[in-house]
Design a protein around this motif. Sequence first.
Motif, PDB file in Angstrom:
ATOM      1  N   THR A 110       6.902   2.342  -8.302  1.00  0.00           N
ATOM      2  CA  THR A 110       5.765   3.247  -8.152  1.00  0.00           C
ATOM      3  C   THR A 110       5.082   3.412  -9.496  1.00  0.00           C
ATOM      4  O   THR A 110       5.646   4.005 -10.411  1.00  0.00           O
ATOM      5  CB  THR A 110       6.220   4.612  -7.632  1.00  0.00           C
ATOM      6  OG1 THR A 110       6.910   4.435  -6.398  1.00  0.00           O
ATOM      7  CG2 THR A 110       5.022   5.513  -7.400  1.00  0.00           C
ATOM      8  N   PRO A 111       3.833   2.923  -9.664  1.00  0.00           N
ATOM      9  CA  PRO A 111       3.127   2.082  -8.691  1.00  0.00           C
ATOM     10  C   PRO A 111       3.713   0.673  -8.641  1.00  0.00           C
ATOM     11  O   PRO A 111       4.416   0.274  -9.571  1.00  0.00           O
ATOM     12  CB  PRO A 111       1.688   2.043  -9.248  1.00  0.00           C
ATOM     13  CG  PRO A 111       1.877   2.190 -10.728  1.00  0.00           C
ATOM     14  CD  PRO A 111       3.052   3.115 -10.903  1.00  0.00           C
ATOM     15  N   ARG A 141      -6.583  -5.004  -6.734  1.00  0.00           N
ATOM     16  CA  ARG A 141      -5.801  -3.823  -7.083  1.00  0.00           C
ATOM     17  C   ARG A 141      -6.722  -2.620  -6.999  1.00  0.00           C
ATOM     18  O   ARG A 141      -7.845  -2.655  -7.517  1.00  0.00           O
ATOM     19  CB  ARG A 141      -5.224  -3.959  -8.495  1.00  0.00           C
ATOM     20  CG  ARG A 141      -4.242  -2.847  -8.881  1.00  0.00           C
ATOM     21  CD  ARG A 141      -3.993  -2.851 -10.382  1.00  0.00           C
ATOM     22  NE  ARG A 141      -3.481  -4.135 -10.840  1.00  0.00           N
ATOM     23  CZ  ARG A 141      -2.185  -4.433 -10.931  1.00  0.00           C
ATOM     24  NH1 ARG A 141      -1.289  -3.541 -10.579  1.00  0.00           N
ATOM     25  NH2 ARG A 141      -1.798  -5.617 -11.371  1.00  0.00           N
ATOM     26  N   GLU A 142      -6.260  -1.559  -6.369  1.00  0.00           N
ATOM     27  CA  GLU A 142      -7.111  -0.383  -6.221  1.00  0.00           C
ATOM     28  C   GLU A 142      -6.274   0.881  -6.300  1.00  0.00           C
ATOM     29  O   GLU A 142      -5.131   0.923  -5.820  1.00  0.00           O
ATOM     30  CB  GLU A 142      -7.870  -0.433  -4.887  1.00  0.00           C
ATOM     31  CG  GLU A 142      -8.862   0.700  -4.729  1.00  0.00           C
ATOM     32  CD  GLU A 142     -10.030   0.344  -3.827  1.00  0.00           C
ATOM     33  OE1 GLU A 142     -10.874   1.221  -3.594  1.00  0.00           O
ATOM     34  OE2 GLU A 142     -10.094  -0.814  -3.375  1.00  0.00           O
ATOM     35  N   HIS A 143      -6.857   1.906  -6.903  1.00  0.00           N
ATOM     36  CA  HIS A 143      -6.235   3.222  -6.972  1.00  0.00           C
ATOM     37  C   HIS A 143      -7.134   4.207  -6.228  1.00  0.00           C
ATOM     38  O   HIS A 143      -8.323   4.310  -6.507  1.00  0.00           O
ATOM     39  CB  HIS A 143      -6.062   3.665  -8.432  1.00  0.00           C
ATOM     40  CG  HIS A 143      -5.141   2.784  -9.213  1.00  0.00           C
ATOM     41  ND1 HIS A 143      -3.770   2.940  -9.210  1.00  0.00           N
ATOM     42  CD2 HIS A 143      -5.399   1.717 -10.004  1.00  0.00           C
ATOM     43  CE1 HIS A 143      -3.220   2.017  -9.974  1.00  0.00           C
ATOM     44  NE2 HIS A 143      -4.186   1.249 -10.470  1.00  0.00           N
ATOM     45  N   TYR A 144      -6.551   4.928  -5.274  1.00  0.00           N
ATOM     46  CA  TYR A 144      -7.311   5.880  -4.475  1.00  0.00           C
ATOM     47  C   TYR A 144      -7.134   7.280  -5.043  1.00  0.00           C
ATOM     48  O   TYR A 144      -6.024   7.684  -5.394  1.00  0.00           O
ATOM     49  CB  TYR A 144      -6.844   5.850  -3.026  1.00  0.00           C
ATOM     50  CG  TYR A 144      -6.929   4.476  -2.394  1.00  0.00           C
ATOM     51  CD1 TYR A 144      -8.151   3.936  -1.998  1.00  0.00           C
ATOM     52  CD2 TYR A 144      -5.775   3.712  -2.195  1.00  0.00           C
ATOM     53  CE1 TYR A 144      -8.232   2.681  -1.425  1.00  0.00           C
ATOM     54  CE2 TYR A 144      -5.853   2.452  -1.618  1.00  0.00           C
ATOM     55  CZ  TYR A 144      -7.075   1.947  -1.241  1.00  0.00           C
ATOM     56  OH  TYR A 144      -7.137   0.698  -0.680  1.00  0.00           O
ATOM     57  N   THR A 172       0.859  -1.178   0.000  1.00  0.00           N
ATOM     58  CA  THR A 172       0.000   0.000   0.000  1.00  0.00           C
ATOM     59  C   THR A 172       0.896   1.230   0.000  1.00  0.00           C
ATOM     60  O   THR A 172       1.794   1.339   0.847  1.00  0.00           O
ATOM     61  CB  THR A 172      -0.920   0.042   1.224  1.00  0.00           C
ATOM     62  OG1 THR A 172      -1.649  -1.187   1.316  1.00  0.00           O
ATOM     63  CG2 THR A 172      -1.902   1.203   1.126  1.00  0.00           C
ATOM     64  N   THR A 174      -2.263   3.663  -3.862  1.00  0.00           N
ATOM     65  CA  THR A 174      -2.512   2.410  -4.566  1.00  0.00           C
ATOM     66  C   THR A 174      -2.435   1.246  -3.587  1.00  0.00           C
ATOM     67  O   THR A 174      -1.710   1.296  -2.589  1.00  0.00           O
ATOM     68  CB  THR A 174      -1.472   2.164  -5.683  1.00  0.00           C
ATOM     69  OG1 THR A 174      -0.161   2.112  -5.099  1.00  0.00           O
ATOM     70  CG2 THR A 174      -1.533   3.254  -6.723  1.00  0.00           C
ATOM     71  N   SER A 185      -3.421  10.675  -2.866  1.00  0.00           N
ATOM     72  CA  SER A 185      -3.765   9.536  -3.698  1.00  0.00           C
ATOM     73  C   SER A 185      -2.925   8.333  -3.288  1.00  0.00           C
ATOM     74  O   SER A 185      -1.898   8.481  -2.627  1.00  0.00           O
ATOM     75  CB  SER A 185      -3.520   9.864  -5.176  1.00  0.00           C
ATOM     76  OG  SER A 185      -2.145  10.152  -5.398  1.00  0.00           O
TER      77      SER A 185
END
Length: 326
Positions: A172-173, A185-188, A143, A152, A150
Amino acid sequence: MTDELELLRGADPVSAETGPWRDRPLDARAELLLRRLGLQRRRRTVRFRLLAVEGVAAAAVLALALTVSDGGSTPAVAAPRPLVAHTSRADVPLAEIARRARAAAEAAEGRSVRGSHVQRWSMAMESGKDARPPVTAPVESVTTWNADGSGTLLEVATDPRYPGRPVIDDTTPPRTVHDGKVLHREHYPKGTYGANEDYFEAPPAGVAALRSYLAAWLPGADEDPVSLLSAVESFRSVWTPGPRQIADIATLLSRVEGMRPAGRVTDRLGREGQGFRMPGVNGGRYLVILDPDDGRLLDIELTTTRADPEYRLKAGAVMSYTAWRD
């Protein structure tokens, strides 16, 4: 509404036994609880979603662990053996590790960073006459958070035949490497800053303040050793502590009743550390591994001291294992 009322009652700085009510400043724990209250409704919706994701991830890990095999129906890897610690004259007492950590914190700059790189192994078991033997289901997660809020999240299931092999590269990422299977997998978006996580506020400095901070998220962490260890493990999965918080955690652990020296140990990532054992609940036993030089928490292993024939579980089996790679 019940949850909000409970939070308000828990945040009340004046108990019923203190006499007539009067105004007084909130203590650190009460302030944390009140700040949590404002986000309770929004976070509850998010937590439901996260729990659903965790359930899917757990099912995927179990399926992977049970289907990866050496050419037959037998699972690839049974539960790993517990780590073996060896006592020697070179062992470093926990109090000395805490002292070294405090000295290192005074000489080093840096603060805690939101984000973590964690590898976990958990026991997957089946019951019944045709149950397969327990297997280890490893998962690695990274994380990361940026200055604009922001971030990931990447969770990968690993091949149980290689439980110590990293499957995420710290770019990164972050990206998958080797043969890892992506579970989630998630992107904030910008401005998130981990607000949907536990321990979303930066940890305070000082042993007493950190204990109150942990207890605000896990009630009982300020009194019960097992709850404290669980809170530290959860916190470390959200934050990479700076030198001051590393020293505070080491000092907290040095004051835990029942923590006994186990000796030097090489963890599953090949790192040398100093091990300490602590009794858990229901026959569980923890092995806590620290870096003897700077006090960093490296690993927590939980084993069982009781056999359970229904799940084909033997005494001494590893129930869970957490290793922090930062």
